[in-house]
Write an enzyme that holds these catalytic residues in place. Structure first.
Site, PDB file in Angstrom:
ATOM      1  N   CYS A  78      -1.833   7.506  -4.502  1.00  0.00           N
ATOM      2  CA  CYS A  78      -0.493   8.043  -4.779  1.00  0.00           C
ATOM      3  C   CYS A  78      -0.546   9.112  -5.881  1.00  0.00           C
ATOM      4  O   CYS A  78      -1.074  10.188  -5.640  1.00  0.00           O
ATOM      5  CB  CYS A  78       0.471   6.910  -5.070  1.00  0.00           C
ATOM      6  N   HIS A 175      -0.354   2.372  -1.534  1.00  0.00           N
ATOM      7  CA  HIS A 175      -0.883   1.539  -2.631  1.00  0.00           C
ATOM      8  C   HIS A 175      -1.659   0.334  -2.094  1.00  0.00           C
ATOM      9  O   HIS A 175      -1.097  -0.773  -2.021  1.00  0.00           O
ATOM     10  CB  HIS A 175       0.262   1.044  -3.510  1.00  0.00           C
ATOM     11  N   GLU A 177      -3.690  -1.446  -3.510  1.00  0.00           N
ATOM     12  CA  GLU A 177      -3.866  -2.466  -4.561  1.00  0.00           C
ATOM     13  C   GLU A 177      -2.706  -3.459  -4.584  1.00  0.00           C
ATOM     14  O   GLU A 177      -2.774  -4.465  -5.284  1.00  0.00           O
ATOM     15  CB  GLU A 177      -4.023  -1.784  -5.929  1.00  0.00           C
TER      16      GLU A 177
HETATM   17  N1  GLN Z   1       6.089  10.320  -7.269  1.00  0.00           N
HETATM   18  C1  GLN Z   1       4.955  10.162  -8.129  1.00  0.00           C
HETATM   19  C2  GLN Z   1       4.378  11.520  -8.545  1.00  0.00           C
HETATM   20  O1  GLN Z   1       4.782  12.510  -8.031  1.00  0.00           O
HETATM   21  C3  GLN Z   1       3.869   9.329  -7.468  1.00  0.00           C
HETATM   22  C4  GLN Z   1       4.381   7.936  -7.215  1.00  0.00           C
HETATM   23  C5  GLN Z   1       3.339   6.875  -7.222  1.00  0.00           C
HETATM   24  O2  GLN Z   1       2.227   7.041  -7.702  1.00  0.00           O
HETATM   25  N2  GLN Z   1       3.712   5.709  -6.741  1.00  0.00           N
HETATM   26  O3  GLN Z   1       3.541  11.592  -9.379  1.00  0.00           O
END
Ligand code: GLN
Length: 192
Positions: A78, A175, A177
């Protein structure tokens, strides 16, 4: 046992540590450059990529991390995937450029910005781990808009790449994890 760093400046680093343990590795929580020494790989967790960027600079970790990535595998989830990309939009921001992917931050939009769903891995992922769909948690996730010729898509959701590999590195927009399925972490450990 492999020792895998988890960048622990911000975000859900503790969950990654537990997932690495379940997958059979020893997690090492990294806050300072010196802690990268001797690690077999590194996880950059989810969180807020802009905040992580600031902290990376503040803690003088940017250059050591880039140097580490030239020698060892890095797995970003992410916000971690955003930091690893070669191109970031919405808005544009700096990144480490470890993988030839273009990501759009918060690309799934407001209405459906977070969800738990099943994503389809490709045959190569299933052969290297075990068969079956991956339960994927998306939290204000980026969309991978472009994947360079050197990168390989290992899973998609609604046609968009959500798990991509390039050489030693791995990036997921979801995610892994946060679920019991440790296949994605195991796949990363196989690369170390
Ligand atoms: N929206 C976040 C970003 O742009 C990422 C979200 C996340 O890591 N769950 O950094």
């Amino acid at each position: 046992m492999k020792r895998v760093g988890v960048l622990s400046l911000q975000g859900d680093f503790a969950a990654h540590g537990e997932a690495l343990r379940r997958a059979g590795a020893e997690p090492v929580y990294v806050r300072h450059a010196a802690e990268l020494a001797g690690l077999d790989g590194l996880v950059i967790p989810g969180g807020e990529s802009t905040t992580m960027l600031k902290l990376l600079r503040y803690d003088c970790l940017w250059a050591p991390l880039a140097e580490f990535a030239r020698r060892k595998p890095v797995f970003g989830t992410c916000a971690g995937a955003i930091l690893m990309a070669s191109e970031v939009t919405a808005p544009e921001q700096e990144s480490l450029g470890l993988m030839d992917i273009a990501v759009e931050r918060n690309g799934y939009g407001r209405q459906v910005d977070s969800r738990v769903t099943l994503v389809e891995p490709d045959a190569d992922f299933e052969r290297r781990t075990a068969p079956g769909p991956i339960e994927a948690v998306f939290i204000r996730a980026p969309i991978i808009r472009r994947v360079g010729a050197g990168a390989k898509v290992l899973a998609r959701y609604g046609g968009d790449p959500v798990l991509v590999e390039q050489g030693p590195h791995l990036a997921a927009t979801f995610h892994p994890e946060l679920t019991r399925d440790v296949r994605v972490h195991r796949l990363f450990l196989e690369k170390l």
